[in-house]
Design an enzyme around this catalytic site. Structure first.
Site, mmCIF file in Angstrom:
data_model
loop_
_atom_site.group_PDB
_atom_site.id
_atom_site.type_symbol
_atom_site.label_atom_id
_atom_site.label_comp_id
_atom_site.label_asym_id
_atom_site.label_seq_id
_atom_site.Cartn_x
_atom_site.Cartn_y
_atom_site.Cartn_z
ATOM 1 N N GLU A 46 0.856 -1.198 0.000
ATOM 2 C CA GLU A 46 0.000 0.000 0.000
ATOM 3 C C GLU A 46 0.884 1.238 0.000
ATOM 4 O OE1 GLU A 46 -2.931 0.222 3.191
ATOM 5 O OE2 GLU A 46 -2.837 2.408 3.124
ATOM 6 N N ARG A 50 0.130 10.350 0.660
ATOM 7 C CA ARG A 50 0.437 11.439 1.600
ATOM 8 C C ARG A 50 1.611 12.270 1.129
ATOM 9 N NH1 ARG A 50 0.311 7.816 7.137
ATOM 10 N NH2 ARG A 50 -1.556 6.680 6.548
ATOM 11 N N THR A 74 -4.694 5.930 2.022
ATOM 12 C CA THR A 74 -5.043 7.284 2.440
ATOM 13 C C THR A 74 -5.839 7.994 1.344
ATOM 14 O OG1 THR A 74 -2.897 7.273 3.592
ATOM 15 C CG2 THR A 74 -4.165 9.262 3.755
ATOM 16 N N LYS A 134 -10.764 -2.088 6.704
ATOM 17 C CA LYS A 134 -9.603 -1.618 7.466
ATOM 18 C C LYS A 134 -10.105 -1.257 8.874
ATOM 19 C CE LYS A 134 -6.134 2.072 7.299
ATOM 20 N NZ LYS A 134 -4.902 2.296 6.545
#
Ligand code: 3PG
Length: 213
Positions: A46, A50, A74, A134
């Site tokens: 992953e 960011r 994210t 998640k």
């Protein structure tokens, strides 16, 4: 459509057990880091959106390491999801869920892993057909004990906890019946990345990959 994709992702996560969650400084560094992790046996990665380098890194991984299942993390908005898909992300992860994201995800041709932090959020996502979620931020929410408690009433839902997981507690999570896989940055410590200690990162990945055997 997402219910099918998400179910497939649940199978993949269960096989691998550990998903590195990466925040990439530069594209070259990101590609070298992913190579080191894959060499150690972790082939699902992953890349969090960011940093500036995230999308270009996903693109490079798709071109240079086609066997790696690289996803974008994210992802907070449908627009970020679209950017991730254009870059070649093969799955999409969010720390939470919003009506806009859930609506957009129905059209995404890749699996989506939305985040839940409460029983109500998990139930709402299960209603939409999601069977793996998640669980974030895992340690701050009560860690493995919280997930164990959720497994009784929500036995049909699996989780991929992230947030505060490392070599000291990953096995405790993975022993739970409702944990498909754990995610985290501990396999790619900033110190080792800064030193370009790729062998050190491969060794951490090997240890993590062995957790699911
Ligand atoms: C995530 O986005 O899943 C988390 O930031 C990962 O948390 P960690 O850095 O504590 O592993």
């Amino acid at each position: 459509m997402q219910s099918k994709h998400n179910k497939a992702l649940r199978g993949v996560l269960t096989r691998v057990g550990v998903v590195p969650v990466l925040t990439i400084g530069t594209v070259d560094e990101g590609v070298a880091l992913v190579r080191a992790l894959v060499t150690g046996g972790l082939a699902i990665i992953e890349v969090t959106l960011r940093t500036e380098a995230a999308l270009a890194t996903i693109r490079r991984i798709r071109a240079e390491l086609p066997d790696v299942l690289v996803g974008a993390g994210t992802v907070l908005t449908p627009e970020q999801g679209a950017d991730a898909l254009t870059a070649g992300a093969r799955f999409i992860v969010s720390p939470g869920m919003t009506p806009r994201l859930m609506e957009a995800a129905e059209r995404w041709p890749v699996p989506f892993l939305p985040g839940a932090a409460t029983a109500s959020e998990a139930m709402a996502l299960a209603d939409l057909g999601y069977s793996v979620l998640k669980f974030f931020p895992a340690e701050a929410l009560g860690g493995a004990a919280a997930l164990k408690a959720l497994s009784a009433p929500l036995a049909h839902i699996s989780f991929c906890p992230t947030g505060g997981i490392d070599a000291s507690n990953a096995a405790t999570y993975l022993a739970l019946p409702n944990v498909a896989a754990v995610g985290g940055s501990w396999v790619a410590p900033a110190k080792l990345v800064a030193k370009q200690d790729w062998a050190g990162i491969t060794a951490l990945a090997e240890t993590a990959a062995a957790l699911r055997g």
